[in-house]
Design an enzyme around this catalytic site. Sequence first.
Site, PDB file in Angstrom:
ATOM      1  N   LYS A 276       8.266  11.597  -9.573  1.00  0.00           N
ATOM      2  CA  LYS A 276       6.825  11.718  -9.390  1.00  0.00           C
ATOM      3  C   LYS A 276       6.291  12.627 -10.498  1.00  0.00           C
ATOM      4  O   LYS A 276       6.930  13.642 -10.821  1.00  0.00           O
ATOM      5  CB  LYS A 276       6.522  12.329  -8.022  1.00  0.00           C
ATOM      6  CG  LYS A 276       6.906  11.418  -6.860  1.00  0.00           C
ATOM      7  CD  LYS A 276       5.998  10.201  -6.784  1.00  0.00           C
ATOM      8  CE  LYS A 276       6.265   9.387  -5.532  1.00  0.00           C
ATOM      9  NZ  LYS A 276       5.353   8.239  -5.412  1.00  0.00           N
TER      10      LYS A 276
ATOM     11  N   LYS B 163       4.561  -3.490  -1.712  1.00  0.00           N
ATOM     12  CA  LYS B 163       4.878  -2.866  -0.425  1.00  0.00           C
ATOM     13  C   LYS B 163       4.211  -3.744   0.633  1.00  0.00           C
ATOM     14  O   LYS B 163       2.990  -3.907   0.595  1.00  0.00           O
ATOM     15  CB  LYS B 163       4.279  -1.463  -0.338  1.00  0.00           C
ATOM     16  CG  LYS B 163       4.888  -0.447  -1.293  1.00  0.00           C
ATOM     17  CD  LYS B 163       4.127   0.858  -1.225  1.00  0.00           C
ATOM     18  CE  LYS B 163       4.754   1.894  -2.144  1.00  0.00           C
ATOM     19  NZ  LYS B 163       3.857   3.045  -2.369  1.00  0.00           N
TER      20      LYS B 163
ATOM     21  N   GLY C 155       8.422   1.720  -1.332  1.00  0.00           N
ATOM     22  CA  GLY C 155       8.757   2.284  -0.033  1.00  0.00           C
ATOM     23  C   GLY C 155       7.732   3.312   0.381  1.00  0.00           C
ATOM     24  O   GLY C 155       7.028   3.877  -0.462  1.00  0.00           O
TER      25      GLY C 155
ATOM     26  N   LYS D  37      13.392   7.433 -10.032  1.00  0.00           N
ATOM     27  CA  LYS D  37      11.935   7.532 -10.223  1.00  0.00           C
ATOM     28  C   LYS D  37      11.500   8.958  -9.936  1.00  0.00           C
ATOM     29  O   LYS D  37      11.849   9.517  -8.899  1.00  0.00           O
ATOM     30  CB  LYS D  37      11.235   6.550  -9.277  1.00  0.00           C
ATOM     31  CG  LYS D  37       9.747   6.797  -9.056  1.00  0.00           C
ATOM     32  CD  LYS D  37       9.100   5.594  -8.369  1.00  0.00           C
ATOM     33  CE  LYS D  37       8.102   6.004  -7.302  1.00  0.00           C
ATOM     34  NZ  LYS D  37       7.529   4.828  -6.603  1.00  0.00           N
TER      35      LYS D  37
ATOM     36  N   ASP E  52       0.704  -0.054  -8.181  1.00  0.00           N
ATOM     37  CA  ASP E  52       1.057   0.138  -6.776  1.00  0.00           C
ATOM     38  C   ASP E  52      -0.259   0.110  -5.977  1.00  0.00           C
ATOM     39  O   ASP E  52      -0.710  -0.968  -5.560  1.00  0.00           O
ATOM     40  CB  ASP E  52       1.830   1.460  -6.629  1.00  0.00           C
ATOM     41  CG  ASP E  52       2.174   1.830  -5.187  1.00  0.00           C
ATOM     42  OD1 ASP E  52       1.800   1.098  -4.267  1.00  0.00           O
ATOM     43  OD2 ASP E  52       2.816   2.884  -4.965  1.00  0.00           O
TER      44      ASP E  52
HETATM   45  C1  NPQ Z   1       4.790   5.456  -3.845  1.00  0.00           C
HETATM   46  N1  NPQ Z   1       6.492   6.077  -2.130  1.00  0.00           N
HETATM   47  O1  NPQ Z   1       5.485   4.656  -4.429  1.00  0.00           O
HETATM   48  C2  NPQ Z   1       5.108   5.989  -2.442  1.00  0.00           C
HETATM   49  C3  NPQ Z   1       4.317   7.135  -2.099  1.00  0.00           C
HETATM   50  C4  NPQ Z   1       4.271   7.515  -0.668  1.00  0.00           C
HETATM   51  C5  NPQ Z   1       8.878   6.403  -2.095  1.00  0.00           C
HETATM   52  O2  NPQ Z   1       7.518   7.145  -3.804  1.00  0.00           O
HETATM   53  C6  NPQ Z   1       4.424  10.157   3.552  1.00  0.00           C
HETATM   54  C7  NPQ Z   1       4.893  10.986   2.562  1.00  0.00           C
HETATM   55  C8  NPQ Z   1       4.067   8.868   3.268  1.00  0.00           C
HETATM   56  C9  NPQ Z   1       4.964  10.528   1.272  1.00  0.00           C
HETATM   57  C10 NPQ Z   1       3.762   7.096   1.642  1.00  0.00           C
HETATM   58  C11 NPQ Z   1       7.562   6.583  -2.770  1.00  0.00           C
HETATM   59  C12 NPQ Z   1       4.137   8.395   1.974  1.00  0.00           C
HETATM   60  C13 NPQ Z   1       4.581   9.237   0.968  1.00  0.00           C
HETATM   61  C14 NPQ Z   1       3.824   6.689   0.329  1.00  0.00           C
HETATM   62  C15 NPQ Z   1       4.652   8.780  -0.345  1.00  0.00           C
HETATM   63  O3  NPQ Z   1       3.735   5.775  -4.370  1.00  0.00           O
HETATM   64 MG    MG Z   2       3.842   4.447  -6.063  1.00  0.00          MG
END
Ligand code: NPQ
Ligand code: MG
Length: 369
Positions: free
Chosen positions: A164, A263, A291, A162, A239
Amino acid sequence: MIKVDRVELYHVRLPLVQPFETSFGREDARDTVIVAVRGGGLMGWGEAATSVGPWYEYETVETCWHVLRDFLGPRVAGQEMSSPDDAARLMAPVRGHHLAKMGLEAAVWDLLGQAQGCSIAQLLGGTRERVAVGVSIGVQASVPALLDRIEEYQAQGYNRIKCKIKPGWDVDVVRQVRERFPDVPLMVDANSAYTLADADRLAALDEHDLLMIEQPLPYDDLVDHAELQRRLRTPICLDESVPSLAAARAAVALGSGRIVNIKPGRVGGLTVARAIHDLCRENGWPVWCGGMLETGIGRAHNVALASLPGFTLPGDISASARYFHRDIVEPEFVVNDDSTMTVPTGPGIGVAVVPERLAAATQRRVTVV
Ligand code: NPQ
Ligand code: MG
């Protein structure tokens, strides 16, 4: 039946092995609130996977600390628990603050699991011994750096990738990733960085055979997500837009996407998370476990949740070492070479919190009686 004698909070900070950058910001360390509940001579562990700032969620370390210490903790401390639902019920009068609620509810799940000699996966009704996992890769300094990262993670066993995305780091990046890795199961996550005015730009991703586009639009806009989904071939995964069972029902009714990232923190506990899983399953929506860069404690709860039958897509559940030099649990979580993670089978979370490592990461501590 087990009485919660006391609730303890730990503000924990762990440096990240690499900074994690999303459309909402960049972090070099993880600050979270670990919750411990003592009762019946046992200690249960949970994590409020918050952060220093209100970027992904409105909650922060400070709000979790305040709400757990002054409202949630006192409601649960001193109470008898026969099931984790008891904790959820006691906390229900507090509006919102889902990350904080998850921290405490999760600790009660662990405590009751230990008391009954059952793993959390068993208590939840999990059906898998191993869960499919992937890796979430933040925005990088350059495309070659991203391609190198992907290669590195593939070598470590991760299959699903995945990336960003955000305006200025999207279609062109995905095209280059696809050129280099034509067959990789690939998806993107925008963390709400776009609006419906960007629909054509997002539709340009359709030709790159993505598993899904996660959370392209604002967190409270299910109607626009539905309109966007009608214009895209690629499934939208929600999400931030699904903070509750009611929101999941609305999303299904409106057709705001086709997949949900669950989540347990975002939705306020494992009990609600399972209810959303059940709803999605009845409606033919696949789900997967997201996560929030959890320590091994939150990670353990995520892995247990992902063992439910409706979690048919790989989760953002990576090895401890993907984020931390050293996790606070033993054994650390590792990824198998078939891009799966093994669900712990021991009682409760099935991993042990290492007191010295927890102490070394602890910034402050408080006991709620
Ligand atoms: C998501 N997680 O799916 C989140 C975003 C997320 C693994 O992509 C600190 C730093 C806390 C970055 C909590 C992933 C966070 C963070 C969530 C990113 O959107
Ligand atoms: Mg997300």
